[in-house]
Design a protein around this motif. Structure first.
Motif, PDB file in Angstrom:
ATOM      1  N   VAL A  46       0.856  -1.192   0.000  1.00 27.75           N
ATOM      2  CA  VAL A  46       0.000   0.000   0.000  1.00 27.75           C
ATOM      3  C   VAL A  46       0.893   1.244   0.000  1.00 27.75           C
ATOM      4  O   VAL A  46       2.116   1.155   0.061  1.00 27.75           O
ATOM      5  N   SER A  47       0.276   2.413  -0.058  1.00 26.58           N
ATOM      6  CA  SER A  47       1.040   3.651  -0.061  1.00 26.58           C
ATOM      7  C   SER A  47       1.437   4.057   1.354  1.00 26.58           C
ATOM      8  O   SER A  47       0.789   3.668   2.339  1.00 26.58           O
ATOM      9  N   ARG A  48       2.477   4.847   1.460  1.00 23.35           N
ATOM     10  CA  ARG A  48       2.901   5.343   2.772  1.00 23.35           C
ATOM     11  C   ARG A  48       1.831   6.214   3.423  1.00 23.35           C
ATOM     12  O   ARG A  48       1.630   6.128   4.646  1.00 23.35           O
ATOM     13  N   PRO A  49       1.120   7.085   2.661  1.00 20.97           N
ATOM     14  CA  PRO A  49       0.046   7.857   3.306  1.00 20.97           C
ATOM     15  C   PRO A  49      -1.016   6.970   3.955  1.00 20.97           C
ATOM     16  O   PRO A  49      -1.517   7.287   5.033  1.00 20.97           O
ATOM     17  N   SER A  50      -1.342   5.840   3.317  1.00 21.16           N
ATOM     18  CA  SER A  50      -2.342   4.940   3.909  1.00 21.16           C
ATOM     19  C   SER A  50      -1.822   4.324   5.202  1.00 21.16           C
ATOM     20  O   SER A  50      -2.565   4.150   6.172  1.00 21.16           O
ATOM     21  N   LYS A  86     -12.616   6.027  20.165  1.00 24.37           N
ATOM     22  CA  LYS A  86     -12.869   5.072  19.092  1.00 24.37           C
ATOM     23  C   LYS A  86     -13.025   5.857  17.792  1.00 24.37           C
ATOM     24  O   LYS A  86     -13.832   6.773  17.708  1.00 24.37           O
ATOM     25  N   VAL A  87     -12.216   5.516  16.801  1.00 24.67           N
ATOM     26  CA  VAL A  87     -12.326   6.186  15.512  1.00 24.67           C
ATOM     27  C   VAL A  87     -13.613   5.721  14.839  1.00 24.67           C
ATOM     28  O   VAL A  87     -13.833   4.512  14.680  1.00 24.67           O
ATOM     29  N   PRO A  88     -14.492   6.643  14.439  1.00 21.96           N
ATOM     30  CA  PRO A  88     -15.742   6.251  13.786  1.00 21.96           C
ATOM     31  C   PRO A  88     -15.487   5.424  12.522  1.00 21.96           C
ATOM     32  O   PRO A  88     -14.539   5.687  11.775  1.00 21.96           O
ATOM     33  N   GLU A  89     -16.320   4.426  12.297  1.00 22.38           N
ATOM     34  CA  GLU A  89     -16.155   3.549  11.142  1.00 22.38           C
ATOM     35  C   GLU A  89     -16.140   4.333   9.833  1.00 22.38           C
ATOM     36  O   GLU A  89     -15.439   3.978   8.888  1.00 22.38           O
ATOM     37  N   ALA A  90     -16.942   5.400   9.774  1.00 27.18           N
ATOM     38  CA  ALA A  90     -17.101   6.128   8.517  1.00 27.18           C
ATOM     39  C   ALA A  90     -16.094   7.264   8.330  1.00 27.18           C
ATOM     40  O   ALA A  90     -16.142   7.964   7.320  1.00 27.18           O
ATOM     41  N   GLU A  91     -15.165   7.431   9.279  1.00 23.79           N
ATOM     42  CA  GLU A  91     -14.261   8.580   9.157  1.00 23.79           C
ATOM     43  C   GLU A  91     -13.307   8.409   7.982  1.00 23.79           C
ATOM     44  O   GLU A  91     -12.702   7.360   7.791  1.00 23.79           O
ATOM     45  N   TRP A  92     -13.177   9.496   7.206  1.00 24.18           N
ATOM     46  CA  TRP A  92     -12.255   9.494   6.068  1.00 24.18           C
ATOM     47  C   TRP A  92     -10.822   9.598   6.553  1.00 24.18           C
ATOM     48  O   TRP A  92     -10.543  10.232   7.569  1.00 24.18           O
ATOM     49  N   GLY A  93      -9.911   9.003   5.801  1.00 29.78           N
ATOM     50  CA  GLY A  93      -8.496   9.194   6.089  1.00 29.78           C
ATOM     51  C   GLY A  93      -8.110  10.625   5.760  1.00 29.78           C
ATOM     52  O   GLY A  93      -8.477  11.136   4.694  1.00 29.78           O
ATOM     53  N   PRO A  94      -7.392  11.329   6.647  1.00 31.58           N
ATOM     54  CA  PRO A  94      -7.088  12.742   6.429  1.00 31.58           C
ATOM     55  C   PRO A  94      -6.266  13.028   5.183  1.00 31.58           C
ATOM     56  O   PRO A  94      -6.509  14.029   4.484  1.00 31.58           O
ATOM     57  N   LEU A  95      -5.306  12.177   4.849  1.00 27.98           N
ATOM     58  CA  LEU A  95      -4.492  12.420   3.659  1.00 27.98           C
ATOM     59  C   LEU A  95      -5.299  12.151   2.390  1.00 27.98           C
ATOM     60  O   LEU A  95      -5.139  12.843   1.379  1.00 27.98           O
ATOM     61  N   GLU A  96      -6.175  11.168   2.449  1.00 29.30           N
ATOM     62  CA  GLU A  96      -7.065  10.901   1.328  1.00 29.30           C
ATOM     63  C   GLU A  96      -8.044  12.063   1.150  1.00 29.30           C
ATOM     64  O   GLU A  96      -8.379  12.448   0.025  1.00 29.30           O
ATOM     65  N   LEU A  97      -8.475  12.628   2.249  1.00 29.26           N
ATOM     66  CA  LEU A  97      -9.377  13.779   2.200  1.00 29.26           C
ATOM     67  C   LEU A  97      -8.712  14.960   1.494  1.00 29.26           C
ATOM     68  O   LEU A  97      -9.333  15.643   0.670  1.00 29.26           O
ATOM     69  N   ILE A  98      -7.452  15.213   1.805  1.00 35.76           N
ATOM     70  CA  ILE A  98      -6.748  16.329   1.166  1.00 35.76           C
ATOM     71  C   ILE A  98      -6.672  16.117  -0.339  1.00 35.76           C
ATOM     72  O   ILE A  98      -6.838  17.057  -1.125  1.00 35.76           O
ATOM     73  N   HIS A 183       0.630  16.590  15.509  1.00 34.44           N
ATOM     74  CA  HIS A 183       2.016  16.237  15.191  1.00 34.44           C
ATOM     75  C   HIS A 183       2.663  17.219  14.217  1.00 34.44           C
ATOM     76  O   HIS A 183       3.859  17.509  14.332  1.00 34.44           O
ATOM     77  N   PHE A 184       1.901  17.727  13.255  1.00 35.19           N
ATOM     78  CA  PHE A 184       2.531  18.422  12.136  1.00 35.19           C
ATOM     79  C   PHE A 184       2.127  19.877  11.944  1.00 35.19           C
ATOM     80  O   PHE A 184       2.745  20.570  11.127  1.00 35.19           O
ATOM     81  N   GLU A 185       1.116  20.352  12.658  1.00 31.35           N
ATOM     82  CA  GLU A 185       0.757  21.766  12.511  1.00 31.35           C
ATOM     83  C   GLU A 185       1.509  22.595  13.549  1.00 31.35           C
ATOM     84  O   GLU A 185       1.617  22.212  14.713  1.00 31.35           O
ATOM     85  N   HIS A 219      -1.729  24.549  -3.035  1.00 31.95           N
ATOM     86  CA  HIS A 219      -1.961  24.629  -1.591  1.00 31.95           C
ATOM     87  C   HIS A 219      -2.264  23.250  -1.017  1.00 31.95           C
ATOM     88  O   HIS A 219      -1.716  22.854   0.025  1.00 31.95           O
ATOM     89  N   MET A 220      -3.127  22.489  -1.706  1.00 31.71           N
ATOM     90  CA  MET A 220      -3.466  21.154  -1.230  1.00 31.71           C
ATOM     91  C   MET A 220      -2.269  20.211  -1.314  1.00 31.71           C
ATOM     92  O   MET A 220      -2.048  19.378  -0.421  1.00 31.71           O
ATOM     93  N   ASP A 221      -1.479  20.342  -2.376  1.00 29.47           N
ATOM     94  CA  ASP A 221      -0.283  19.508  -2.500  1.00 29.47           C
ATOM     95  C   ASP A 221       0.694  19.783  -1.361  1.00 29.47           C
ATOM     96  O   ASP A 221       1.283  18.853  -0.782  1.00 29.47           O
ATOM     97  N   LYS A 222       0.862  21.054  -1.038  1.00 33.26           N
ATOM     98  CA  LYS A 222       1.794  21.407   0.034  1.00 33.26           C
ATOM     99  C   LYS A 222       1.246  20.995   1.400  1.00 33.26           C
ATOM    100  O   LYS A 222       2.007  20.588   2.282  1.00 33.26           O
ATOM    101  N   SER A 223      -0.063  21.079   1.568  1.00 30.15           N
ATOM    102  CA  SER A 223      -0.670  20.603   2.815  1.00 30.15           C
ATOM    103  C   SER A 223      -0.431  19.104   2.977  1.00 30.15           C
ATOM    104  O   SER A 223      -0.075  18.621   4.052  1.00 30.15           O
ATOM    105  N   HIS A 224      -0.632  18.368   1.888  1.00 24.93           N
ATOM    106  CA  HIS A 224      -0.416  16.926   1.906  1.00 24.93           C
ATOM    107  C   HIS A 224       1.037  16.620   2.257  1.00 24.93           C
ATOM    108  O   HIS A 224       1.327  15.721   3.063  1.00 24.93           O
ATOM    109  N   ALA A 225       1.958  17.387   1.681  1.00 21.94           N
ATOM    110  CA  ALA A 225       3.386  17.173   1.952  1.00 21.94           C
ATOM    111  C   ALA A 225       3.719  17.460   3.407  1.00 21.94           C
ATOM    112  O   ALA A 225       4.518  16.742   4.028  1.00 21.94           O
ATOM    113  N   ARG A 226       3.108  18.511   3.969  1.00 26.03           N
ATOM    114  CA  ARG A 226       3.384  18.837   5.375  1.00 26.03           C
ATOM    115  C   ARG A 226       2.915  17.708   6.299  1.00 26.03           C
ATOM    116  O   ARG A 226       3.606  17.363   7.268  1.00 26.03           O
ATOM    117  N   PHE A 227       1.755  17.140   6.012  1.00 23.13           N
ATOM    118  CA  PHE A 227       1.234  16.063   6.855  1.00 23.13           C
ATOM    119  C   PHE A 227       1.896  14.722   6.565  1.00 23.13           C
ATOM    120  O   PHE A 227       1.706  13.763   7.318  1.00 23.13           O
TER     121      PHE A 227
END
Length: 237
Positions: A46-50, A86-98, A183-185, A219-227
């Protein structure tokens, strides 16, 4: 026993489930450091973001501890039993969201560049100023950030686009994204985001849809890179 509907599981939850099973079986014992993200990604295919999303989920639920500059460590059973999150079952992955926001909000910015009125530009500028004010006080500028993206969607005059952005922001407030932000902001990262927002506003004021799309996507690419930065760089950029 009645047959139950089979629902697809988010990838990060599948990864977290495998790692959780390995911890439960003793493959990864309490106190042990987990393999590096790159190694886990390779082993799991899988990918590192996942993998990062899965590790954040495990941290939120008390299975692991992320130690900046050192790695990710398995917690003992007593520590896990004390965790009530407990992480909700339906919660989106933050990096996937970006990544999803890059696609959708890039087009929203382009549309806003063709339709924004003076009042819309004033609202976008006011949101950036709110971010400036909060960051100078050492406060996470989330209110201004949300106002910025909402004002751009508002300028399009399409309620579906507006509510889509609002839904994205609802997900931004979930436990996974908030823990990743812990962790990253930082003040330096907020300052960078404010500069990126200003570039979007400049393109909208110039009524340049291509520039607005590109600025929002960057902006989204750089946000993804920061996280996605190394844990060693957490809270440093």
């Amino acid at each position: 026993m009645p047959i139950k509907t089979v629902e697809p599981q988010r990838l990060y939850r599948q990864i977290a489930g495998q790692l959780r099973a390995l911890m439960t079986s003793g493959e990864f014992k309490p106190g042990a450091r987990l393999p590096a993200e790159r190694d886990l990604a390779k082993q799991l295919g899988v990918s590192r973001p996942s993998v990062r999303e899965a590790l954040i989920a495990l941290e939120v639920e008390g299975w692991v501890e992320v130690r900046t500059g050192s790695g990710v460590y398995v917690l003992d059973r007593a520590a896990r039993s004390r965790s009530r999150v407990k992480v909700p079952e339906a919660e989106w992955g933050p990096l996937e969201l970006i990544r999803a926001r890059r696609v959708v909000e890039g087009e929203i910015a382009a549309l806003a560049a063709t339709q924004a009125k003076r009042k819309d530009m004033d609202a976008i500028a006011a949101a950036i100023q709110l971010m400036e004010d909060d960051s100078q006080r050492g406060v996470a500028p989330l209110a201004g950030d949300r106002a910025f993206h909402t004002a751009i969607a508002q300028a399009c005059g399409n309620v579906v686009l507006l509510e889509t952005v609002q839904t994205f922001w609802g997900a931004r407030r979930g436990p996974l994204f908030e823990r990743l932000g812990d962790h990253f902001e930082s003040v330096p990262s907020w300052r960078k985001a404010i500069g990126e927002h200003q570039q979007v506003l400049t393109a909208i004021r110039d009524h340049d849809p291509e520039a607005a799309r590109a600025a929002m996507q960057q902006h989204m690419d750089k946000s993804h890179a920061r996280f996605s930065a190394s844990w060693r760089r957490a809270n440093q950029s």
